[in-house]
Design an enzyme around this catalytic site. Sequence first.
Site, PDB file in Angstrom:
ATOM      1  N   SER A 155       7.372 -19.395 -28.951  1.00 18.48           N
ATOM      2  CA  SER A 155       6.119 -20.129 -29.078  1.00 18.48           C
ATOM      3  C   SER A 155       4.991 -19.494 -28.274  1.00 18.48           C
ATOM      4  O   SER A 155       3.821 -19.846 -28.460  1.00 18.48           O
ATOM      5  CB  SER A 155       6.308 -21.590 -28.632  1.00 18.48           C
ATOM      6  OG  SER A 155       7.195 -22.271 -29.492  1.00 18.48           O
TER       7      SER A 155
ATOM      8  N   GLY B 288       7.564 -22.863 -32.844  1.00 14.18           N
ATOM      9  CA  GLY B 288       7.075 -21.536 -33.167  1.00 14.18           C
ATOM     10  C   GLY B 288       5.638 -21.365 -32.709  1.00 14.18           C
ATOM     11  O   GLY B 288       5.001 -22.309 -32.251  1.00 14.18           O
TER      12      GLY B 288
ATOM     13  N   GLY C 125       1.445 -19.844 -32.967  1.00 15.06           N
ATOM     14  CA  GLY C 125       0.327 -19.707 -33.886  1.00 15.06           C
ATOM     15  C   GLY C 125      -0.239 -21.020 -34.378  1.00 15.06           C
ATOM     16  O   GLY C 125       0.108 -22.109 -33.912  1.00 15.06           O
TER      17      GLY C 125
ATOM     18  N   CYS D 293       7.644 -29.332 -32.192  1.00 13.93           N
ATOM     19  CA  CYS D 293       6.538 -28.433 -31.866  1.00 13.93           C
ATOM     20  C   CYS D 293       5.782 -27.995 -33.126  1.00 13.93           C
ATOM     21  O   CYS D 293       5.140 -28.819 -33.773  1.00 13.93           O
ATOM     22  CB  CYS D 293       7.065 -27.256 -31.054  1.00 13.93           C
ATOM     23  SG  CYS D 293       5.776 -26.233 -30.314  1.00 13.93           S
TER      24      CYS D 293
ATOM     25  N   GLN E 247       3.973 -30.271 -36.126  1.00 11.14           N
ATOM     26  CA  GLN E 247       2.603 -30.138 -36.614  1.00 11.14           C
ATOM     27  C   GLN E 247       2.569 -29.919 -38.128  1.00 11.14           C
ATOM     28  O   GLN E 247       1.747 -30.515 -38.840  1.00 11.14           O
ATOM     29  CB  GLN E 247       1.918 -28.978 -35.885  1.00 11.14           C
ATOM     30  CG  GLN E 247       1.759 -29.216 -34.388  1.00 11.14           C
ATOM     31  CD  GLN E 247       1.546 -27.933 -33.606  1.00 11.14           C
ATOM     32  OE1 GLN E 247       1.496 -26.836 -34.165  1.00 11.14           O
ATOM     33  NE2 GLN E 247       1.442 -28.058 -32.284  1.00 11.14           N
TER      34      GLN E 247
ATOM     35  N   GLY F 112      -0.508 -25.324 -27.989  1.00 11.89           N
ATOM     36  CA  GLY F 112      -1.953 -25.216 -27.889  1.00 11.89           C
ATOM     37  C   GLY F 112      -2.665 -25.858 -29.059  1.00 11.89           C
ATOM     38  O   GLY F 112      -3.895 -25.882 -29.104  1.00 11.89           O
TER      39      GLY F 112
ATOM     40  N   HIS G  55       9.431 -30.408 -26.307  1.00 10.52           N
ATOM     41  CA  HIS G  55      10.678 -29.651 -26.451  1.00 10.52           C
ATOM     42  C   HIS G  55      11.857 -30.412 -25.824  1.00 10.52           C
ATOM     43  O   HIS G  55      12.146 -30.252 -24.635  1.00 10.52           O
ATOM     44  CB  HIS G  55      10.531 -28.279 -25.788  1.00 10.52           C
ATOM     45  CG  HIS G  55       9.689 -27.326 -26.562  1.00 10.52           C
ATOM     46  ND1 HIS G  55      10.203 -26.274 -27.287  1.00 10.52           N
ATOM     47  CD2 HIS G  55       8.354 -27.276 -26.757  1.00 10.52           C
ATOM     48  CE1 HIS G  55       9.228 -25.613 -27.883  1.00 10.52           C
ATOM     49  NE2 HIS G  55       8.090 -26.203 -27.569  1.00 10.52           N
TER      50      HIS G  55
ATOM     51  N   GLU H  91      14.904 -29.899 -26.057  1.00  8.82           N
ATOM     52  CA  GLU H  91      16.005 -29.016 -25.637  1.00  8.82           C
ATOM     53  C   GLU H  91      15.800 -28.475 -24.228  1.00  8.82           C
ATOM     54  O   GLU H  91      16.711 -27.887 -23.640  1.00  8.82           O
ATOM     55  CB  GLU H  91      16.139 -27.854 -26.621  1.00  8.82           C
ATOM     56  CG  GLU H  91      15.157 -26.705 -26.428  1.00  8.82           C
ATOM     57  CD  GLU H  91      13.725 -27.018 -26.828  1.00  8.82           C
ATOM     58  OE1 GLU H  91      12.826 -26.256 -26.447  1.00  8.82           O
ATOM     59  OE2 GLU H  91      13.501 -28.032 -27.518  1.00  8.82           O
TER      60      GLU H  91
END
Length: 388
Positions: free
Chosen positions: A56, A249, A251, A278, A282, A322, A362, A364
């Site tokens: 990420s 991930g 971007g 994450c 989104q 972000g 997250h 995990e």
Amino acid sequence: MSAPTHTPPPGASAVLVLADGSVFWGRGVGARGEVVGEVCFNTSITGYQEIMTDPSYAGQMITFTFPHIGNVGTNDEDIENAKPVALGCILRQDITEPSNYRAQKHFNDWLAEHGRIGIAGVDTRRLTKRIRTEGAPNGVICHSEDGSFDIEALIAKANDWPGLEGMDLAKDNSCTTGYDWDEALWTREGGYGKVGNAKHHVVAIDYGVKRNILRNLASLDCKVSVVPATTSADEILAMNPDGIFLSNGPGDPAATGEYAVPTIKTLIDSGKPVFGICLGHQMMALALGAKTMKMDVGHRGANHPVKDTTTGVVEITSQNHGFVVDKDSLPANVEATHFSLFDGSLAGLRLKDKPVFAVQYHPEASPGPHDSHYLFKRFVGLIEDAKA
């Protein structure tokens, strides 16, 4: 912020230059050369190796607010990807000598081996305050042993970098061919375990997945089939999974969503249980009709409080993002389930009429607390309900 002098102080072998002309001198660590990307900060006090290998962080260089980095060394187990993904690191103090029974290599040697550039000796409090008040800037780290730097050229490079908004980075950080995962969670006594004849079959779409996510799924008796980010819904459903996982991930989710969202829509319509984390959260939101947006600062650390509105429980979470889902854009059939207690931003959602849910953070960990491991059990519970 006014820029300091462009004359290197004695002993300077590296420099961090921001797009606004700010210059931070320091001592180079890791590989030599230069790298350009977004400058962010992470407040975790442990897990620098896991952070550097988290996919990420593609396109970003990390300011560690904790000053003692390197004290547990590095090893071949505490990684979330086969190689570091974060572009570089920014440190307050020189890398600490390792002092841990699991250490195999000095952090500086590990960075150099993997071609990652860093700078030590930076006033990270000043830099972090600048990021918090003005947003995450573009920047360049340059490590040159002879102390020769073209500051104006570095400023130009920082300004020329396009930024993360509009970037699809999942394709470059996804696997290129599918594979099966059977490694379970780590224990001090036995290291990582192995899963044999699993009860459930989960297909995980890899947008830049962390290994500890796959370990959590495997540890709950799931056979995990990992597939590339561009895999079609028909290909996934042909594998006859009991559940589908949308990974984390890097971007912009809107950019990756150009090809991922139609797939996710079809998978949701299938009625099978779907869980996203994450970037997966989104893009699930986009598939359900919501909107995402770039955050000025983002959330990166292992001490973020989140409230689960379905239970009233507050959990301390590990976060790295972000971009965020606009909580005011959720359609009527989507329920907000988690909120950040730092800024009130949306941290979780679920579909009211299907076994579909996702969280922004997250669960995990790696690094971070284990308060949110229950979410993997929640996912497996939905799988078991669907099979029953």
